[in-house]
Write an enzyme that holds these catalytic residues in place. Structure first.
Site, short mmCIF file in Angstrom:
data_model
loop_
_atom_site.label_atom_id
_atom_site.label_comp_id
_atom_site.label_asym_id
_atom_site.label_seq_id
_atom_site.Cartn_x
_atom_site.Cartn_y
_atom_site.Cartn_z
N ASP A 160 0.73 -1.22 -0.21
CA ASP A 160 -0.02 -0.02 -0.04
C ASP A 160 0.87 1.32 -0.10
O ASP A 160 2.14 1.15 -0.29
CB ASP A 160 -1.07 -0.18 1.37
CG ASP A 160 -0.37 -0.03 2.27
OD1 ASP A 160 1.02 0.34 2.50
OD2 ASP A 160 -0.92 -0.38 3.47
N GLN A 161 0.05 2.42 0.29
CA GLN A 161 1.07 3.38 0.30
C GLN A 161 2.05 3.65 1.08
O GLN A 161 3.32 4.66 0.93
CB GLN A 161 -0.12 4.68 0.28
CG GLN A 161 0.56 6.18 0.27
CD GLN A 161 -0.56 7.40 0.13
OE1 GLN A 161 -1.63 7.01 0.55
NE2 GLN A 161 -0.36 8.27 -0.61
#
Length: 144
Positions: A17-18
Site C-alpha cells: 500500500d502507500q
C-alpha cells in the site's frame, strides 16, 4: 515428499500500500501459490487433479495478521494439511519473515472435491492416489 521445501516469496512493490506495507489481500494469493507448490512437491498438482475430472474449490479462507511485511522483504510460507476426511480438505499456512524468523500471518483455506458436473465426491473412491497423498500430508503434520 520427505524433502519438502517451504515456498518463498519476495514482496513486490505492487503488493504494498502507500505505506510500503503488504496489502492484506496478498496473503491469500501467496497461500494459493504455496498450496499449488506444496501439492506439486507432494507429487500431484492441480493440473493432474483436473485431468482426472476433479476440481477443488475454496469454501472458506481465514487469515490472522500478526506482523507487517514490507516491500523487498522475503517470506517463507510453510504449508501443511491441517484436516482431511476424503471429502473436505483444510490447508494451513504460516507466513514467516526470512529476516526475523517470526510468523507474520497464520491462516487456512478449506476446500471440497467435486466432479466436473459440480457434484461432491470422495477422493478415496474417485482417485485413491490423491486420497493417499492428502492422508499422508495430514499424517506428516500430526507427527510434527
Amino acid at each position: 515428499m520427505d524433502e519438502w521445501k517451504p515456498y518463498q516469496h519476495k514482496v513486490q512493490y505492487y503488493e504494498t500500500d502507500q505505506m510500503g506495507i503488504v496489502h492484506h489481500s496478498n496473503y491469500i494469493r501467496w497461500s494459493e501459490e504455496a498450496r499449488t507448490d506444496y501439492m506439486e512437491q507432494m507429487g500431484m498438482g492441480y493440473d493432474q487433479m483436473e485431468e482426472k475430472g476433479i476440481i477443488s474449490p475454496v469454501l472458506s479462507v481465514e487469515a490472522e495478521y500478526l506482523r507487517m511485511v514490507h516491500f523487498g522483504d522475503t517470506v517463507t510460507i510453510e504449508t501443511f494439511v491441517k484436516e482431511y476426511n476424503g471429502v473436505k480438505l483444510t490447508v494451513g499456512y504460516e507466513v514467516i519473515s526470512s529476516k526475523t524468523q517470526m510468523v507474520c500471518c497464520r491462516g487456512f483455506t478449506r476446500h471440497c472435491f467435486l466432479n466436473r458436473e459440480g457434484k461432491p465426491l470422495s477422493l478415496k473412491r474417485a482417485c485413491l492416489d490423491f486420497h493417499n497423498m492428502f492422508a499422508k500430508g495430514l499424517e506428516n503434520h500430526k507427527n510434527k
